[in-house]
Design a protein around this motif. Structure first.
Motif, short mmCIF file in Angstrom:
data_model
loop_
_atom_site.label_atom_id
_atom_site.label_comp_id
_atom_site.label_asym_id
_atom_site.label_seq_id
_atom_site.Cartn_x
_atom_site.Cartn_y
_atom_site.Cartn_z
N LEU A 58 0.86 -1.19 0.00
CA LEU A 58 0.00 0.00 0.00
C LEU A 58 0.89 1.24 0.00
CD1 LEU A 58 -2.75 1.36 0.20
CD2 LEU A 58 -2.60 1.14 2.69
N GLU A 59 0.84 1.98 -1.08
CA GLU A 59 1.71 3.15 -1.27
C GLU A 59 0.84 4.38 -1.52
OE1 GLU A 59 5.50 3.29 -3.89
OE2 GLU A 59 3.86 4.03 -5.14
N ILE A 60 0.99 5.39 -0.67
CA ILE A 60 0.20 6.62 -0.78
C ILE A 60 1.14 7.81 -0.94
CG2 ILE A 60 -1.54 8.09 0.33
CD1 ILE A 60 -2.59 5.31 -0.25
N ILE A 61 0.85 8.66 -1.91
CA ILE A 61 1.61 9.91 -2.04
C ILE A 61 0.90 10.97 -1.19
CG2 ILE A 61 2.44 11.70 -3.61
CD1 ILE A 61 2.38 9.66 -5.85
N ARG A 62 1.64 11.53 -0.24
CA ARG A 62 1.09 12.55 0.63
C ARG A 62 1.85 13.85 0.42
NH1 ARG A 62 -2.25 10.57 4.41
NH2 ARG A 62 -2.09 12.49 5.61
N LEU A 63 1.15 14.96 0.63
CA LEU A 63 1.75 16.29 0.52
C LEU A 63 1.99 16.84 1.92
CD1 LEU A 63 -0.39 17.89 -2.34
CD2 LEU A 63 1.88 16.85 -2.51
N GLU A 64 3.24 17.21 2.21
CA GLU A 64 3.55 17.79 3.50
C GLU A 64 2.96 19.20 3.59
OE1 GLU A 64 7.75 17.68 3.94
OE2 GLU A 64 7.79 15.53 4.42
N LYS A 65 2.29 19.47 4.68
CA LYS A 65 1.71 20.79 4.87
C LYS A 65 2.82 21.82 5.02
CE LYS A 65 -2.71 19.34 6.83
NZ LYS A 65 -3.64 19.43 7.98
N GLY A 66 2.61 22.98 4.45
CA GLY A 66 3.61 24.02 4.50
C GLY A 66 4.48 23.99 3.26
N SER A 67 5.30 22.94 3.10
CA SER A 67 6.20 22.86 1.95
C SER A 67 5.49 22.37 0.70
CB SER A 67 7.37 21.94 2.26
OG SER A 67 6.93 20.59 2.39
N GLY A 68 4.42 21.57 0.88
CA GLY A 68 3.72 21.01 -0.27
C GLY A 68 4.51 19.94 -0.99
N GLN A 69 5.61 19.46 -0.38
CA GLN A 69 6.45 18.45 -1.02
C GLN A 69 5.77 17.08 -0.99
OE1 GLN A 69 9.48 18.84 -2.61
NE2 GLN A 69 9.00 21.02 -2.40
N PRO A 70 5.76 16.38 -2.13
CA PRO A 70 5.18 15.03 -2.14
C PRO A 70 6.09 14.04 -1.43
CG PRO A 70 6.14 15.53 -4.27
CD PRO A 70 6.25 16.79 -3.45
N LYS A 71 5.49 13.07 -0.78
CA LYS A 71 6.25 12.07 -0.04
C LYS A 71 5.56 10.72 -0.17
CE LYS A 71 8.08 11.08 4.58
NZ LYS A 71 8.18 11.57 5.98
N LEU A 72 6.32 9.70 -0.54
CA LEU A 72 5.77 8.36 -0.60
C LEU A 72 5.67 7.79 0.81
CD1 LEU A 72 7.67 6.83 -3.65
CD2 LEU A 72 5.26 7.41 -3.54
N THR A 73 4.52 7.24 1.13
CA THR A 73 4.34 6.64 2.45
C THR A 73 3.80 5.23 2.28
OG1 THR A 73 2.12 7.61 2.64
CG2 THR A 73 3.95 8.85 3.60
N TYR A 74 4.12 4.38 3.23
CA TYR A 74 3.77 2.97 3.13
C TYR A 74 3.11 2.49 4.41
CZ TYR A 74 6.77 3.00 -0.93
OH TYR A 74 7.30 3.28 -2.16
N SER A 75 2.21 1.53 4.24
CA SER A 75 1.61 0.88 5.40
C SER A 75 2.64 -0.02 6.06
CB SER A 75 0.40 0.06 4.98
OG SER A 75 -0.09 -0.68 6.05
N THR A 76 2.66 -0.03 7.38
CA THR A 76 3.58 -0.90 8.09
C THR A 76 2.90 -1.40 9.36
OG1 THR A 76 5.79 -1.07 9.05
CG2 THR A 76 4.65 0.99 9.42
N ARG A 77 3.38 -2.49 9.86
CA ARG A 77 2.83 -3.07 11.08
C ARG A 77 3.93 -3.16 12.13
NH1 ARG A 77 -2.16 -5.66 9.95
NH2 ARG A 77 -2.57 -5.80 7.72
N GLY A 78 3.68 -2.59 13.33
CA GLY A 78 4.60 -2.74 14.43
C GLY A 78 5.89 -1.95 14.31
N SER A 79 5.90 -0.86 13.54
CA SER A 79 7.12 -0.07 13.38
C SER A 79 6.79 1.40 13.51
CB SER A 79 7.76 -0.35 12.02
OG SER A 79 8.93 0.40 11.86
N PRO A 80 6.76 1.96 14.73
CA PRO A 80 6.30 3.32 14.94
C PRO A 80 7.17 4.39 14.30
CG PRO A 80 6.83 2.24 17.04
CD PRO A 80 7.09 1.26 15.97
N ASP A 81 8.42 4.06 13.90
CA ASP A 81 9.26 5.07 13.29
C ASP A 81 9.02 5.20 11.79
OD1 ASP A 81 10.28 2.54 12.92
OD2 ASP A 81 12.35 3.23 12.71
N VAL A 82 8.15 4.37 11.23
CA VAL A 82 7.79 4.44 9.82
C VAL A 82 6.36 4.93 9.72
CG1 VAL A 82 7.51 3.14 7.68
CG2 VAL A 82 9.35 2.55 9.27
#
Length: 204
Positions: A58-82
């Motif tokens: 599961l891959e979602i492109i998100r836009l950071e608020k303020g900078s508007g920079q796109p960022k790829l984000t992924y679903s993860t289980r049991g890894s709070p730093d991701v």
């Protein structure tokens, strides 16, 4: 890339449309709805090079608020730093604060209130289990299409023939798929790299 690759392989030719019961999270409840899914064949696509079932995270492109920079984000289980993007995985993670922080500081680039948005389907209990199935919502499928945001990965739009798509019914057959020269030439073929590496431009 996965969708274009399967189209070029004629994987979808002759496959029927299937009505599937899907579960979606809302702030107050779990909603069950029937969605017409295309590209369903057994477990999915087995890559002849590896003889293994191809799974797409599961891959979602998100836009950071303020900078508007796109960022790829992924679903993860049991890894709070991701960054966790799948709301239904919260119980596995056990760290709601990390999830809330990620959502507050960014927003998805593509949302399901966009008519004709096409997304990968995955099993209800496995957000990283997508393979070949895809769908686009028809009018009245859900009480609010935005409940799919961050739960499923959009990858395209229906730019012509949306009215025809909405007339499709279960057991209708995909006759054929076609990819134009631009799509064929720009397909990134992944060999040893991960999907994340390929998305970041560092594929082998």
């Amino acid at each position: 890339g996965n969708f274009v690759d399967l189209c070029l392989r004629n994987f979808y030719n002759g496959l029927p449309i299937k009505a599937m019961a899907k579960k979606f999270s809302t702030p107050d409840d779990i909603v069950t709805a029937t969605v017409d899914v295309l590209g369903s064949f057994n477990e999915g696509f087995y890559d002849p090079l590896t003889a293994k079932l191809r799974r797409i995270p599961l891959e979602i492109i998100r836009l950071e608020k303020g900078s508007g920079q796109p960022k790829l984000t992924y679903s993860t289980r049991g890894s709070p730093d991701v960054l966790l993007v799948c709301k239904t995985c919260l119980s596995d993670m056990g760290d709601e604060a990390t999830f809330e922080s990620a959502i507050v500081n960014s927003k998805p680039l593509l949302t399901f209130d966009t008519p004709g948005l096409v997304a990968m389907n995955h099993p209800n209990n496995n957000p990283n289990g997508a393979s070949s199935e895809f769908f686009a919502l028809s009018d009245g499928d859900l009480p609010d299409n935005k409940i799919l945001d961050e739960e499923y990965a959009p990858f395209g739009y229906i730019i012509r023939g949306l009215d025809l798509y909405q007339e499709l019914e279960p057991d209708d057959i995909i006759d054929a798929t076609f990819v134009d020269d631009f799509g064929s030439l720009n397909l990134v073929k992944i060999r040893k790299s991960s999907f994340k590496d390929a998305a970041m431009g560092s594929e082998a």
